[in-house]
Design an enzyme around this catalytic site. Structure first.
Site, short mmCIF file in Angstrom:
data_model
loop_
_atom_site.label_atom_id
_atom_site.label_comp_id
_atom_site.label_asym_id
_atom_site.label_seq_id
_atom_site.Cartn_x
_atom_site.Cartn_y
_atom_site.Cartn_z
N LYS A 1 2.81 -12.70 7.59
CA LYS A 1 1.63 -12.02 7.06
C LYS A 1 1.06 -12.93 5.99
CE LYS A 1 0.52 -7.69 4.56
NZ LYS A 1 -0.01 -8.27 3.32
N TYR B 1 6.33 -11.74 4.40
CA TYR B 1 5.22 -11.08 3.72
C TYR B 1 4.78 -11.97 2.56
CZ TYR B 1 3.00 -6.79 1.71
OH TYR B 1 2.15 -5.83 1.21
N THR C 1 0.83 -1.20 0.00
CA THR C 1 0.00 0.00 0.00
C THR C 1 0.87 1.26 0.00
OG1 THR C 1 -1.66 -1.23 1.24
CG2 THR C 1 -1.86 1.17 1.27
#
Lengths: 298, 298
Positions: free
Chosen positions: A159, A131, A44
């Site tokens: 994550k 991630y 993001t």
């Protein structure tokens, strides 16, 4: 530190340069909202599009303006040596942890990815968050690979991209990962639409896109879920369904959350890095309607 | 200029830096073999992993050592402004054309990609080759988008990912693309295993991985196919089937062609950019066997 709500702010651009004052405002807003951590330079935060210098500067600004909230910093890059340089810069900036996705151009093998994480954990003293974001990296982690990597000293959290919609299957999936990794490694859900379900299924933390721009509803969901009020968390998530539908319809969360930040005056117009053009006028109007309907503009 | 055989050399690394003397030797070898063009910094040339400075230097070395063979240079990057900087550097280095793949981290829309090509053709005076490589970019071009982009002034050629195995379907596919694009834009096949079939089906050029390291068999296939001897070209391609099978089995052409270059003394060991580790010892031994069987080590 790797529990609760981690908010992923945008890194707004203006004329192809980081809009530092807009970024600082986003960070201050998150600190004031009392999120549990801030992850700068996540997907993001457009980390993949920024130069090493820009990333170093953004990491510094995040730490300086977070008022003590722990700041995690994304260090992913295509080349291992660049990842290691980003890790050094993040450490110098005062990051509390590193977030690493195995970016790909050429497809990577499990061994390639394992050795990438090994290089980072060997070279940095900071904790590392694995991630797993197949929508952007096109790399698929197996549960077995989670296990191999999570055993490296320094790995703090994973994550995961989401959980199955069915609550029982979601619990089974989180349980399956849990048994594959050391007890001190936390599991964080991403994919905002699945966050309440993920927390209800046993995830420790939510790595959240919306929290970077709209921390209040994300905090409501997280506090309810982790306080044992799963039904309340799921109800708030259901209330936001029109927003999740826009994420699905408009090709992911990034363009939608950037449009929201732009609409709320938190980012300048056209704040995403080109070639990503952002939403059309027509789609922006629909986003504005949903934001108003859900009372997210207050 | 956008017909015949375009050879894609590796950019060998040694200890995380470009091995300039190995790269120069590869370029000189291609010029001596009389390939029709050299494409430096293609996917095989690891463009996505190199810094702007390294890419500028590699482009210069390619042009200086190509003995007049036209040099095309890959300029792809995730951010448009970086693509434009690479285009400028390539032009300054003396490139004859630019090769551009729409690299992605966030998925791109057709409009994003169209405007990326528009930015490059507006800002550069060099011809541009559209590089359609969904295996690395994860972007899928429609035939309609080929048409929109090919009408931009400056677009010279389209590098397509391959053709159907069936000869009639292959001819139909090339014909379908041909009717969608201006007559002066050439079509080039990639995916070495499909090259003879692609040329037989009407492609004008072969954008070739193996030609960068093994120009002789690639020239035999190209000269036969474009000289109207399709059966001869297909026979030579069939003879190389054990090599194509290794490409498929070992996850693509890059690791295999790097192992071949390393084995033939054209690149140092571990010449790919980390995190890409290259083939295991066991797989290298199988590559060596195939190279010897096919007489490609002579």
């Amino acid at each position: 530190m790797f529990t609760g709500l981690s908010a992923f702010p945008l890194t707004p651009l203006a004329n192809d340069a980081v809009d530092e004052s807009a970024f600082v405002r986003l960070i201050q807003r998150l600190a004031e909202a009392k999120v549990d951590s801030i992850t700068a330079l996540g997907s993001t935060g457009s980390y993949a599009y920024l130069s090493g210098e820009e990333r170093s500067r953004v990491a510094r600004l995040a730490v300086e303006n977070a008022a003590g909230t722990p700041v995690f910093v994304g260090i992913g890059a295509l080349r291992t040596s660049e990842v290691l340089r980003n890790a050094e810069q993040a450490e110098r900036a005062g990051a509390s942890a590193l977030l690493l996705a195995p970016m790909t151009y050429q497809p990577l093998t499990d061994d390639d990815v394992y050795h990438l994480f090994r290089a980072v954990t060997t070279n940095s003293s900071l904790p590392v968050i694995v991630y797993d974001n197949p929508g952007t990296t096109h790399f698929t982690f197996s549960t077995e690979l989670y296990g191999r990597i999570a055993e490296l000293p320094g790995i703090a959290s994973i994550k995961i991209p989401g959980v199955p919609a069915d609550p029982e299957q979601a619990r089974a999936r989180v349980g399956e990962i849990r048994t594959a990794i050391p007890a001190d490694v936390t599991i964080g859900v991403s994919g905002d639409a699945m966050a309440a379900a993920g927390l209800a299924a046993g995830c420790d933390t939510w790595y959240s896109v919306i929290a970077g721009t709209l921390p209040a509803p994300a905090l409501r969901i997280t506090r309810a879920a982790l306080g044992g009020h799963a039904a309340e968390a799921l109800a708030e998530s259901d209330r936001l369904a029109p927003l999740w539908r826009l994420f699905a319809e408009f090709g992911g969360s990034l363009r939608v959350i950037a449009a929201i930040a732009e609409q709320l005056g938190l980012a300048p117009r056209a704040s995403l890095p080109l070639p990503i053009q952002g939403l059309t006028e027509e789609h922006r109007a629909r986003v504005a309607d949903v934001i108003q309907e859900l009372g997210l503009d207050r």
